[in-house]
Design an enzyme around this catalytic site. Structure first.
Site, PDB file in Angstrom:
ATOM      1  N   PHE A 106       0.823  -1.216   0.000  1.00 23.84           N
ATOM      2  CA  PHE A 106       0.000   0.000   0.000  1.00 23.84           C
ATOM      3  C   PHE A 106       0.850   1.257   0.000  1.00 23.84           C
ATOM      4  O   PHE A 106       0.387   2.336  -0.361  1.00 23.84           O
ATOM      5  CB  PHE A 106      -0.951   0.006   1.206  1.00 23.84           C
ATOM      6  N   LYS A 107       2.099   1.134   0.425  1.00 28.72           N
ATOM      7  CA  LYS A 107       2.937   2.331   0.527  1.00 28.72           C
ATOM      8  C   LYS A 107       3.212   2.969  -0.822  1.00 28.72           C
ATOM      9  O   LYS A 107       3.646   4.111  -0.886  1.00 28.72           O
ATOM     10  CB  LYS A 107       4.229   1.995   1.258  1.00 28.72           C
TER      11      LYS A 107
END
Ligand SMILES: *Cc1c(COP(=O)(O)O)cnc(C)c1O
Length: 432
Positions: A106-107
């Site tokens: 998700f980063k």
């Protein structure tokens, strides 16, 4: 958009300053002075809008006039160029898959958006920007790929030796170009401490334009609020209450969810799900916050003993423990429980969770079992192939490695070895 320093609320700066400085004086974090509510017609019309359109609308609501509509739109279109699908996993349980970006975690959302904003805000100035980032695993990979080949920018990544997976390490150390890696003989907290120290060192800030890509940078949080809306859009509208379960380490993701809620997204509850690094679940239980040395687990991106966004989380509730407790529950699990959950999910539904997602799933499952008026979303924060060894061994399968990861595995690791000692780190920075 203006932001204040939590350590000194009279210190207010523009978005540009906050993004480029990352950390405010006295190691304070920036918070928006206001989180404007979106109008309800927007929330009712989510299903008519694409992910990019939703993201633009939210970003515009927060950022205001700091970036023109045209520029903001192209920033969003470049940064948010992969989907965030919601996948049903069990009764009333949905996985929000946040791993469809280039580094499979998700980063990518935060890192890509931040790289765009930093480039946008510095392109007029003729200075080189040096990004320092401490990573417990996934941040470094996302930041490295987000900033790779961005002109006038270099990235220095610090990671704890032996505490990231082989593939994660390759994502940090094998890209080359403007990306440099330091392998620190210590923990993630040691890495984070070195970075924080460098920022408060004035003798460095005269020589470099230093910035941070950790979740302390507000530019990371802004785009993470987008996918809470995108998930809500995809949830069936069946009158049930909505809970989000967020596998957490530094608590950036959960804070972004709270910002989405503050903007008016109808979320009824949050779960702060952690591994045995459980300082926040302990706080939710007792009202007392005590940082601890982090312990290594199989969900290593959450091995954080002093979560940097905890102060932001508290700020959203005006530092009122009772308010925090009403909105957020805590849950934590051992590695054994995490693996059991990975097995259960796989046996029940065929769905493969990574260890972080499994913690989110377990917390959500236990919550909806007790509270049948809810359905909910857990954030699947990484592709299971990023944790290939644990996943294969636990589920007795051979997980398919996506090609963008398989190619990196073939490349050479390049890293400087460092002791967790600030003067040594400073020497390294100055000697480059
Ligand atoms: C970073 C990370 C987390 C923790 O997110 P925070 O925003 O730091 O709480 C969870 N899962 C994975 C896979 C991560 O990379």
């Amino acid at each position: 958009m203006n932001l204040y320093n939590i350590a000194d609320p009279t210190y207010v700066r523009s978005l540009k300053d906050a993004v480029l400085q990352s950390l405010a004086p006295n190691k304070g974090l920036y918070m928006p002075t206001v989180i404007p509510a979106l109008d309800q017609t927007f929330i009712q019309s989510l299903s008519d809008l694409s992910f990019q359109e939703i993201s633009f609308h939210i970003a515009k609501n927060l950022i205001g006039e700091a970036i023109s509509d045209k520029d903001l739109k192209s920033i969003i279109d470049r940064a948010i160029n992969f989907p965030a699908p919601l996948s049903p996993v069990g009764d009333d349980i949905y996985s929000l898959e946040l791993w469809h970006g280039p580094s499979l975690a998700f980063k990518d959302f935060g890192a890509r958006f931040m790289a765009e904003l930093m480039f946008y805000f510095t392109k007029e100035e003729n200075k080189k920007l040096t990004i320092l980032v401490a990573t417990s695993g996934d941040t470094g990979g996302a930041v490295a790929s987000g900033f790779l080949n961005v002109p006038n920018t270099e990235v220095i990544i610090l990671y704890p030796s032996g505490k990231v997976s082989d593939l994660q390490e390759k994502q940090l150390t094998a890209l080359g170009g403007n990306i440099f890696a330091c392998e620190v003989d210590g923990t993630f907290d040691d890495c984070q401490a070195l970075v924080k120290e460098a920022f408060s060192d004035e003798s460095l800030s005269t020589k470099y334009m230093l910035s941070s890509a950790n979740s302390i940078n507000i530019a990371r949080l802004i785009p993470q609020s987008f996918y809470y809306f995108e998930a809500y859009k995809q949830l069936p509208k069946n009158g049930k209450k909505v809970v989000y379960s967020v596998p957490s380490g530094n608590f950036g993701n959960l804070t972004a969810g709270l910002i989405a809620w503050k903007m008016g997204l109808p979320i009824d509850h949050f779960i702060a799900a952690t591994n045995i690094n459980k300082v926040v679940p302990d706080y939710l239980e007792s009202g007392i916050y005590e940082s601890k040395t982090s312990k290594a687990t199989i969900s290593n991106a959450m091995d954080v003993g002093n979560p940097s966004n905890f102060v932001r989380l508290q700020e959203i509730f005006c530092r009122d423990y009772q308010n925090v407790k009403t909105m957020i529950s805590g849950s934590y699990y051992t590695d054994r429980e995490t693996k059991d959950e990975m097995c259960n999910v796989y046996l029940m539904s065929g769905y493969v969770c990574d260890p972080h997602g499994a913690i989110g799933h377990r917390a959500l499952r236990e919550f909806v079992e007790l509270n049948s008026e809810y359905h909910g979303v857990f954030l699947e924060t990484a592709h299971p192939a990023k944790f290939e060894e644990v996943v294969n061994e636990t589920l007795n399968i051979q997980i398919h490695i996506p090609s963008r990861l398989a190619e990196l595995a073939q490349k050479q690791k390049v890293a400087v070895q460092l002791k967790p000692d600030y003067p040594l780190f400073k020497d390294y920075l100055l000697s480059r």
